[in-house]
Design a protein around this motif. Structure first.
Motif, PDB file in Angstrom:
ATOM      1  N   ARG A 441      11.570   8.252  -3.107  1.00 39.67           N
ATOM      2  CA  ARG A 441      10.905   7.437  -2.086  1.00 39.67           C
ATOM      3  C   ARG A 441      11.661   6.116  -1.960  1.00 39.67           C
ATOM      4  O   ARG A 441      11.539   5.250  -2.819  1.00 39.67           O
ATOM      5  CB  ARG A 441       9.432   7.201  -2.461  1.00 39.67           C
ATOM      6  N   ASN A 442      12.429   5.976  -0.900  1.00 43.15           N
ATOM      7  CA  ASN A 442      13.155   4.739  -0.687  1.00 43.15           C
ATOM      8  C   ASN A 442      12.285   3.787   0.130  1.00 43.15           C
ATOM      9  O   ASN A 442      11.389   4.209   0.862  1.00 43.15           O
ATOM     10  CB  ASN A 442      14.481   4.997   0.025  1.00 43.15           C
ATOM     11  N   ILE A 443      12.592   2.491   0.019  1.00 43.42           N
ATOM     12  CA  ILE A 443      11.714   1.483   0.629  1.00 43.42           C
ATOM     13  C   ILE A 443      12.534   0.467   1.404  1.00 43.42           C
ATOM     14  O   ILE A 443      13.746   0.354   1.246  1.00 43.42           O
ATOM     15  CB  ILE A 443      10.841   0.773  -0.431  1.00 43.42           C
ATOM     16  N   PHE A 444      11.834  -0.271   2.247  1.00 46.14           N
ATOM     17  CA  PHE A 444      12.423  -1.437   2.908  1.00 46.14           C
ATOM     18  C   PHE A 444      11.344  -2.506   2.976  1.00 46.14           C
ATOM     19  O   PHE A 444      10.188  -2.212   3.268  1.00 46.14           O
ATOM     20  CB  PHE A 444      12.913  -1.104   4.321  1.00 46.14           C
ATOM     21  N   HIS A 445      11.744  -3.751   2.724  1.00 47.74           N
ATOM     22  CA  HIS A 445      10.773  -4.841   2.657  1.00 47.74           C
ATOM     23  C   HIS A 445      11.220  -5.979   3.559  1.00 47.74           C
ATOM     24  O   HIS A 445      12.158  -6.710   3.239  1.00 47.74           O
ATOM     25  CB  HIS A 445      10.635  -5.332   1.210  1.00 47.74           C
ATOM     26  N   LEU A 446      10.562  -6.110   4.696  1.00 48.11           N
ATOM     27  CA  LEU A 446      10.740  -7.259   5.582  1.00 48.11           C
ATOM     28  C   LEU A 446       9.702  -8.301   5.185  1.00 48.11           C
ATOM     29  O   LEU A 446       8.515  -7.988   5.086  1.00 48.11           O
ATOM     30  CB  LEU A 446      10.553  -6.841   7.041  1.00 48.11           C
ATOM     31  N   ARG A 447      10.150  -9.536   4.972  1.00 47.53           N
ATOM     32  CA  ARG A 447       9.265 -10.544   4.407  1.00 47.53           C
ATOM     33  C   ARG A 447       8.979 -11.666   5.406  1.00 47.53           C
ATOM     34  O   ARG A 447       9.899 -12.189   6.047  1.00 47.53           O
ATOM     35  CB  ARG A 447       9.903 -11.154   3.145  1.00 47.53           C
ATOM     36  N   VAL A 568       7.806  -4.001  10.501  1.00 47.90           N
ATOM     37  CA  VAL A 568       7.438  -5.333  10.982  1.00 47.90           C
ATOM     38  C   VAL A 568       6.013  -5.712  10.575  1.00 47.90           C
ATOM     39  O   VAL A 568       5.732  -6.889  10.318  1.00 47.90           O
ATOM     40  CB  VAL A 568       7.608  -5.403  12.514  1.00 47.90           C
ATOM     41  N   SER A 569       5.143  -4.730  10.473  1.00 47.58           N
ATOM     42  CA  SER A 569       3.723  -5.037  10.249  1.00 47.58           C
ATOM     43  C   SER A 569       3.278  -4.909   8.803  1.00 47.58           C
ATOM     44  O   SER A 569       2.097  -5.114   8.507  1.00 47.58           O
ATOM     45  CB  SER A 569       2.860  -4.117  11.117  1.00 47.58           C
ATOM     46  N   SER A 570       4.189  -4.579   7.880  1.00 47.28           N
ATOM     47  CA  SER A 570       3.793  -4.322   6.490  1.00 47.28           C
ATOM     48  C   SER A 570       4.352  -5.399   5.575  1.00 47.28           C
ATOM     49  O   SER A 570       5.519  -5.326   5.170  1.00 47.28           O
ATOM     50  CB  SER A 570       4.287  -2.943   6.044  1.00 47.28           C
ATOM     51  N   PRO A 571       3.575  -6.395   5.210  1.00 45.72           N
ATOM     52  CA  PRO A 571       4.101  -7.521   4.429  1.00 45.72           C
ATOM     53  C   PRO A 571       4.508  -7.165   3.004  1.00 45.72           C
ATOM     54  O   PRO A 571       5.234  -7.924   2.371  1.00 45.72           O
ATOM     55  CB  PRO A 571       2.945  -8.514   4.429  1.00 45.72           C
ATOM     56  N   HIS A 572       4.046  -6.028   2.487  1.00 47.80           N
ATOM     57  CA  HIS A 572       4.371  -5.648   1.113  1.00 47.80           C
ATOM     58  C   HIS A 572       5.547  -4.670   1.043  1.00 47.80           C
ATOM     59  O   HIS A 572       5.948  -4.285  -0.056  1.00 47.80           O
ATOM     60  CB  HIS A 572       3.153  -5.010   0.448  1.00 47.80           C
ATOM     61  N   GLY A 573       6.095  -4.266   2.185  1.00 54.52           N
ATOM     62  CA  GLY A 573       7.167  -3.283   2.206  1.00 54.52           C
ATOM     63  C   GLY A 573       6.646  -1.899   2.519  1.00 54.52           C
ATOM     64  O   GLY A 573       5.447  -1.615   2.387  1.00 54.52           O
ATOM     65  N   VAL A 574       7.545  -1.017   2.952  1.00 48.70           N
ATOM     66  CA  VAL A 574       7.149   0.335   3.347  1.00 48.70           C
ATOM     67  C   VAL A 574       8.100   1.355   2.734  1.00 48.70           C
ATOM     68  O   VAL A 574       9.252   1.057   2.426  1.00 48.70           O
ATOM     69  CB  VAL A 574       7.163   0.510   4.883  1.00 48.70           C
TER      70      VAL A 574
END
Length: 749
Positions: A441-447, A568-574
């Protein structure tokens, strides 16, 4: 102001999720791990808990654009003036003479995504970054052997192998300290550490192969030879997946294992036992780091360590190596052979993954060659401090026709600049990390911003947009129709954007800025900087359809939109992909593994003919310049108050060497290399091998002091390193193998 705000640590590549309790004055009153972060799950190390020293510590913060006056001082100018003058001077220069350095540090990457448009707008061709001090040799070897970069699954492996790496301090994979402790406590699992230092990780290991500094290639070759000579390789797996086995087998069959172990300074029985443990395991995860990547034979070492896990079939099953998805790849290499592919214009140094070797940058400038670099745009980086031979680097920066620095603080490089452009801190703007290597499960975190930026600085995407606009490369009348389409809806915008690029293909090179100016204003909460991720999300879906679908985004164009909206809408990362292990083979695109890289295999075959290195009476020590310790990270925190221990950055030395020199803890000595001499405080410790000494990274920076003005804490390691000491293939520096001597300071000196 009493809410916990999600963000991420910016001190290593893991970028663990954190939550920050912000005080009324903008102070970070408390920091804790973010349990909702999909990779770190609430884990964090001691370093992240002191990030207030980055945001609010002592530093010479930049808040207005600065221009250097004829007398060498700086004067404030308006943004309009700074951008216009910089653009004018850049347009006067040949595009290929404009050099870009940087593009983001840990967790500071969105600006770098826009820098490509600035480079294209002015015709710049050459670039580099800190990756070219460390990883390019590994990138190149991986591209040639497999066609793609790999990472390792330490959480599930039976045997973990760390080559020149101390993940207890440097991390490099999620929950590093917790995972190391889990392996150490499990009698069914084993850990092998190859390192001259008795690190915190080595203390947890079942096998600590404590080599002589700089002999990694001998030890790893001996281990690979044991696998071949004792018939421990996975013949069936290799027949199915790999080419070149017979040449590798013949080379390793001729290796004198005992002699190579003696050269490396490790008992042969221990080396054989560790090699057999690798062969007997159901899964082996292997990684290397700066201890070998900034050392002698670094590129050949990257090759041989891959032979260890490829000869034993440790790829594409749980607990081994995998090929990951990546929303925004930080580097891709085509795997050109030696003598092929692009090179730098003056030194002719091999360019790997698009990056000029850092150790030739000064050489590329300090010449009368017509193709020399004449201008540099430096972003979120400090090459005057971080690159080898700081004195030469400073001379090179001063010799440029134009130096522009984009940064948060007045760094050593910024003081040499013609223009300094202030940017918000990493907690005052929208940011992300492109170091996304997790699997399955790879992730990306826009802060989101945690605190408001002061008046004056502009985020890097805005700076790049203004520079592109000032270049004249963006035709008038292009932006407005796209912006109007974006207001009407994403589908209409996508059609208009793709139609424009179809009609004007040359505008694709400016796509990041086009997206920022058109799609950006329509994004929620001022997230215009995230616009570049829209295109990345759609490309990502095309490249990873199965993993994206399993992650819940569906298929096709709709999946790209859903993924982008989630980011864009997930502050904890997806989670971006949820892969099966077979996905590794799909990403290799049917390519067979190439075990025989002729140039490197020839190096391995010739090891036995190398003359053994004799002791050097003039330089009896090997200095590792830049060791990671409990309170060192990168140099982003200039305020030394964040360190709870080792305030001066002591030189570590073996007790026997200290006793021979008459040195005790806290004594001072002169440390000398071929490049210079500095005064150090000494710390004898049995962590060090005799003949091996180390200085920590993260020191030698200055900070403002209300009483004494500007104060420098500790030693800047690159005052002691040489740009000529570099890997012959990738050009990476030998910072971990610097010949040195140590002279005690007598009383009253």
């Amino acid at each position: 102001m009493d809410e916990w705000r999600p963000s991420a640590c910016i001190l290593c590549e893991c970028n663990c999720g954190v939550e920050i309790l912000v005080g009324p004055s903008g102070s970070f009153d408390k920091i804790r791990g973010d349990k909702l972060h999909p990779a770190s799950h609430g884990y964090t190390c001691n370093k992240a808990l002191r990030l207030d020293r980055y945001q609010n510590g002592r530093t010479e913060r930049l808040t207005r654009p600065l221009r250097k006056a004829p007398d060498g001082t700086f004067e404030e100018v308006s943004w309009q003036t700074a951008i216009a003058e910089i653009a004018g001077r850049l347009k006067e220069l040949p595009g290929e003479s404009i050099f870009y350095y940087g593009g983001g540090g840990q967790g500071n990457h969105l600006g770098g995504a826009y820098a490509t448009a600035t480079m294209k707008a002015y015709g710049a061709k050459y670039r580099s970054s800190a990756l070219a001090q460390e990883k390019t040799g590994e990138f190149w070897v991986s591209a040639r052997m497999l066609g793609a970069p790999t990472r390792s699954d330490f959480e599930h492996c039976e045997v973990a192998v760390f080559v020149g790496k101390n993940p207890y301090q440097s991390h490099g994979f999620p929950r590093a300290r917790a995972v190391l402790k889990e392996i150490g406590k499990d009698p069914a699992r084993s850990m092998i550490v190859i390192d001259p230092v008795r690190t915190e990780t080595a203390e947890l290991a079942d096998f600590h192969l404590r080599i002589r500094p700089g002999t990694d290639v001998y030890l790893l070759t001996a281990m690979a030879a044991v696998l071949v000579q004792e018939k421990l390789i996975d013949e069936d797996w290799l027949a199915e997946h790999a080419d070149g086995l017979e040449k590798v087998r013949a080379t390793l069959a001729a290796v004198a294992v005992g002699r190579y172990c003696a050269i490396a300074g490790v008992e042969e029985d221990l080396v054989r036992a560790a090699s057999r443990r690798i062969a007997s395991a159901s899964s082996v995860a292997v990684t290397e780091d700066l201890g070998v990547q900034m050392n002698r034979d670094s590129t050949v070492v990257s090759y041989v360590q891959r032979l260890l896990w490829l000869l034993t079939g440790n790829l594409a099953v749980p607990g081994t190596q995998y090929v990951f998805s990546n929303l925004a790849p930080i580097a891709r290499d085509r795997g050109h052979k030696v003598g092929e592919g692009p090179v730098s214009p003056v030194a002719g140094a091999k360019i790997i993954s698009g990056l000029v070797p850092c150790n030739v940058i000064a050489e590329e400038i300090l010449t009368d060659h017509p193709a020399r670099y004449r201008a540099m745009l430096v972003e979120s980086s400090n090459p005057a401090h971080s690159l080898a031979d700081s004195a030469a680097m400073r001379s090179a920066l001063q010799a440029l026709d134009l130096l522009v620095v984009i940064d948060v603080a007045m760094t050593e490089t910024a003081r040499l600049a013609d223009y300094v452009l202030p940017a918000p801190t990493q907690f005052e703007k929208w940011e992300a990390t492109f170091f996304t290597f997790d699997f399955p499960r790879n992730i990306f975190h826009l802060r989101k911003p945690v605190v408001r930026a002061p008046e004056g600085p502009l985020p890097e995407p805005e700076i790049h947009a203004r520079l592109v606009e000032a270049s004249g490369a963006l035709p008038p009348g292009v932006v407005a129709p796209l912006r109007e389409a974006a207001v009407r809806g994403r589908a209409e915008f996508a059609e208009a954007f793709l139609n424009l690029l179809g009609a004007e293909p040359r505008l694709a090179r400016l796509a990041p800025v086009l997206l920022y100016r058109t799609l950006g204003p329509t994004l929620p909460d001022g997230a215009a900087a995230a616009a570049v991720l829209w295109g990345a999300a759609h490309t990502f879906v095309q490249e990873n359809p199965a993993g994206v679908k399993r992650a819940g985004y569906g298929e096709g164009l709709e999946a790209g939109e859903r993924l982008f909206d989630a980011i864009v809408s997930s502050p904890h990362g997806v989670v971006t992909t949820d892969d099966e292990h077979e996905e590794t083979w799909r990403r290799l695109k049917g390519r067979r593994i190439q075990l025989d890289l002729p140039e490197f295999l020839a190096e391995v075959a010739g090891l036995g003919d190398r003359p053994e290195r004799a002791g050097d009476a003039e330089w009896p020590f090997v200095l590792s310049a830049g060791e990671r310790r409990a309170f060192t990270a990168n140099t982003i925190i200039r305020d030394p108050d964040w360190r709870r221990r080792d305030a001066e950055g002591a030189l570590r030395i073996a007790p026997s060497d200290a006793a021979r020199l008459g040195l005790a803890t806290g004594d001072r000595a002169v440390l000398s290399t071929r490049r210079g001499s500095v005064e150090v405080v000494v710390e004898p410790t049995d962590r060090m091998r005799p003949g091996h000494i180390s200085l920590p990274n993260g020191f030698g920076l200055d900070h403002p002091d209300p009483e004494s003005g500007r104060v420098v804490t500790g030693i800047a390691p690159n005052e002691l390193t040489s740009s000529e000491a570099r890997d012959p293939y990738a050009g990476t520096p030998w910072h971990k193998h610097v010949p040195a001597r140590l002279t005690p300071l007598t009383a009253g000196t």
